[in-house]
Design a protein around this motif. Structure first.
Motif, PDB file in Angstrom:
ATOM      1  N   TYR A 130      -7.319   3.908 -10.087  1.00  0.00           N
ATOM      2  CA  TYR A 130      -6.641   5.134 -10.327  1.00  0.00           C
ATOM      3  C   TYR A 130      -6.333   5.548 -11.830  1.00  0.00           C
ATOM      4  O   TYR A 130      -6.713   6.627 -12.358  1.00  0.00           O
ATOM      5  N   ASP A 179     -10.945  11.128  -7.719  1.00  0.00           N
ATOM      6  CA  ASP A 179     -11.284  10.775  -6.297  1.00  0.00           C
ATOM      7  C   ASP A 179     -12.792  10.773  -5.954  1.00  0.00           C
ATOM      8  O   ASP A 179     -13.148   9.852  -5.303  1.00  0.00           O
ATOM      9  N   THR A 235       0.895  -1.394   0.058  1.00  0.00           N
ATOM     10  CA  THR A 235       0.030  -0.094  -0.215  1.00  0.00           C
ATOM     11  C   THR A 235       0.955   1.126  -0.055  1.00  0.00           C
ATOM     12  O   THR A 235       2.026   1.301   0.490  1.00  0.00           O
ATOM     13  N   GLY A 259      -6.311  -0.809  -6.100  1.00  0.00           N
ATOM     14  CA  GLY A 259      -6.801   0.543  -5.812  1.00  0.00           C
ATOM     15  C   GLY A 259      -5.916   1.747  -7.014  1.00  0.00           C
ATOM     16  O   GLY A 259      -6.465   2.662  -7.450  1.00  0.00           O
ATOM     17  N   VAL A 260      -4.652   1.483  -6.870  1.00  0.00           N
ATOM     18  CA  VAL A 260      -3.909   2.002  -7.734  1.00  0.00           C
ATOM     19  C   VAL A 260      -4.232   2.119  -9.330  1.00  0.00           C
ATOM     20  O   VAL A 260      -4.055   2.867 -10.046  1.00  0.00           O
ATOM     21  N   TYR A 277      -3.399   3.396  -1.125  1.00  0.00           N
ATOM     22  CA  TYR A 277      -3.756   2.698  -2.390  1.00  0.00           C
ATOM     23  C   TYR A 277      -3.177   1.243  -2.409  1.00  0.00           C
ATOM     24  O   TYR A 277      -1.710   1.299  -2.184  1.00  0.00           O
ATOM     25  N   ARG A 320     -13.108   7.696  -3.463  1.00  0.00           N
ATOM     26  CA  ARG A 320     -12.045   7.795  -2.327  1.00  0.00           C
ATOM     27  C   ARG A 320     -12.465   9.191  -1.408  1.00  0.00           C
ATOM     28  O   ARG A 320     -12.294   8.857  -0.154  1.00  0.00           O
TER      29      ARG A 320
END
Length: 277
Positions: A75, A232, A63, A71-72, A67, A237
């Motif tokens: 993104y 976001d 992480t 998650g990344v 993230y 997020r």
């Protein structure tokens, strides 16, 4: 009667703006091959970014700033999907009209040029969202996986945030082009602007990964509101009051930049008239 007259004027402006947006959409919808080429480049660049950022998260222990790998990746792919609409890249339409003198035609029209250009840009953004945005997101979901919200609220708020991001991006490009009233060559200002916006808006890595000093610097600019903010909001997020706070910052930047654009444009137009342009 006075109130009715104001209301009619507002409605007329709204109808005109919507018409110009629709015209912008139709204009850009004719460039379908360019849209497909843009989708291809967005996908390739997304694959590179996703793999690099996932590797960074892996090296960091799983992480980074909240993230994880999925998650990344989410993104990156959402950013690539929105990039065509937000359009942070070089735009010289206004600068070329100033340089050639065609801006005199715009000055003689009954429609405010900034108003008309903004409407056209929103039409362009609306068209680009699907043909340039959907393919990278689909490929990303298949290759690396993405984690998107299950509830509709982030997407509804995300649409508003995206519109604000497009307005801010346009306003920034508009201001850079206005330097054409004073400068013959805009390559320097445009290159500087593109570097600044690319670094500080979250395109390369999330702004949340920045060291504190760079994060503070970014927060003093409108650039995170162009890409980091809508990502976001769409990905969830930021939610609830936090999402509204992010969008309030976007509203502030949009109003400030558009207002500054009006002031600079009018000064430049007066200078052009003084010079006999």
């Amino acid at each position: 009667m006075f109130g009715g007259g104001v209301g009619n004027a507002v409605r007329a402006e709204a109808v005109l703006f919507a018409t110009l947006v629709a015209m912008g959409f139709r204009r850009w919808s004719t460039y379908r091959l360019a849209a497909l080429a843009g989708a291809f480049s967005n996908t390739v660049f997304g694959l590179v970014r996703a793999n690099v950022t996932i590797a960074v998260v892996g090296v960091a222990g799983g992480t980074v700033a909240g993230y994880d790998a999925v998650g990344v990746a989410t993104y990156v792919w959402v950013g690539q999907a929105l990039l065509g609409s937000v359009y942070i890249f070089q735009w010289t339409d206004l600068a070329m009209r100033i340089r050639t003198g065609d801006i005199a035609v715009d000055l003689g029209r009954p429609v405010d040029p900034q108003f008309a250009y903004l409407a056209g840009d929103l039409g362009r953004a609306a068209f680009d969202l699907i043909p340039r945005g959907a393919p990278p997101l689909i490929i990303g979901a298949l290759v690396t996986g993405v984690a998107l919200p299950a509830s509709p609220l982030p997407y509804l708020l995300g649409v508003v945030s995206l519109v604000l991001a497009v307005v801010i991006s346009f306003a920034g490009r508009w201001l850079v082009n206005l330097a054409g009233f004073w400068l013959m060559d805009l390559r320097g200002p445009m290159a500087t602007y593109l570097v600044a916006v690319s670094v500080l808006n979250g395109l390369i890595v999330p702004v949340h990964w920045f060291p504190d000093w760079l994060k503070t610097l970014a927060a003093c600019t409108p650039f995170p509101s162009m890409l980091q903010a809508p990502i976001d909001v769409v990905t969830g997020r930021v939610q609830g009051l936090d999402a509204l706070s992010v969008m309030a910052v976007q509203v502030g930047w949009a109003g400030a930049l558009l207002g500054l654009g009006q002031v600079v444009y009018r000064r430049g137009a007066r200078r052009l008239v003084v010079q006999g342009g």
